[in-house]
Scaffold this motif. Sequence first.
Motif, PDB file in Angstrom:
ATOM      1  N   TYR A  29       9.391   1.963   0.649  1.00 56.39           N
ATOM      2  CA  TYR A  29       8.889   2.011   2.017  1.00 56.39           C
ATOM      3  C   TYR A  29       8.716   0.632   2.637  1.00 56.39           C
ATOM      4  O   TYR A  29       8.597   0.520   3.849  1.00 56.39           O
ATOM      5  CB  TYR A  29       7.565   2.771   2.079  1.00 56.39           C
ATOM      6  N   LYS A  53      13.214  -1.203   0.943  1.00 58.13           N
ATOM      7  CA  LYS A  53      13.818   0.010   1.498  1.00 58.13           C
ATOM      8  C   LYS A  53      15.178   0.315   0.893  1.00 58.13           C
ATOM      9  O   LYS A  53      15.525   1.474   0.688  1.00 58.13           O
ATOM     10  CB  LYS A  53      13.950  -0.110   3.024  1.00 58.13           C
ATOM     11  N   VAL A 113      10.591   6.240   6.823  1.00 61.45           N
ATOM     12  CA  VAL A 113       9.475   5.642   6.078  1.00 61.45           C
ATOM     13  C   VAL A 113       8.195   6.300   6.578  1.00 61.45           C
ATOM     14  O   VAL A 113       7.945   6.346   7.786  1.00 61.45           O
ATOM     15  CB  VAL A 113       9.431   4.121   6.313  1.00 61.45           C
ATOM     16  N   THR A 145       6.328  -1.399   3.221  1.00 60.95           N
ATOM     17  CA  THR A 145       5.310  -1.362   4.273  1.00 60.95           C
ATOM     18  C   THR A 145       4.530  -2.671   4.337  1.00 60.95           C
ATOM     19  O   THR A 145       4.808  -3.621   3.613  1.00 60.95           O
ATOM     20  CB  THR A 145       4.325  -0.204   4.033  1.00 60.95           C
TER      21      THR A 145
END
Length: 194
Positions: free
Chosen positions: A64, A59, A9, A66
């Motif tokens: 990602y 994911k 990532v 995040t």
Amino acid sequence: MTTTEPQTVPTTAELVARVKELTPLLKRNAAAGEKDRRVAEESIQALTEAGLFKVATPKRYGGYETSMRTMLDVSAAVAEADGGTAWVVTLSNVMAWVVSLFPERAQDEVFGADPDAKVCGVLTPTAQTRRVDGGWRVTGKWFYNSGSLHATWAGLGIPITDETGTVVDQGMALMPRGELTLEDTWFVAGMRSS
């Protein structure tokens, strides 16, 4: 479920650096976006290829996943080049996060078939709903759905009604963008591309 989890990532700094690499392109397309009242497809494609619509995608679908801080930093970097484009990137990433709150089956429908799926959304429950065999029938109108011209899915606020039609709660429905009709009503001063 198909998973396409990335090997690594990217960090916040790496994602912001990707935006900085695209800044000349985004700035060049900003005026056309205002004139055409939509983000230039060249910008959308470049942002997609750079993974900037995957900031909040789970994911397991190649996203990602995040933090909110990373999402804000990416959005701010895009905004330095073009505010309308930043709003579309921000809303799409927020809606990817919202989709991640849905049951896995719904996430599979959105991201399993297309890891680059973009989701637009309107939270206001302005539609009409009624329970039918196997689920709900949803009809109606939602207003000002930024990013809808580039989206493959829409998360739309809906009223939840009881058997008499009385609204007892509210929720959100995910709908394929192709099942919706867009009305061209976005005539604003500034950020017309959003």
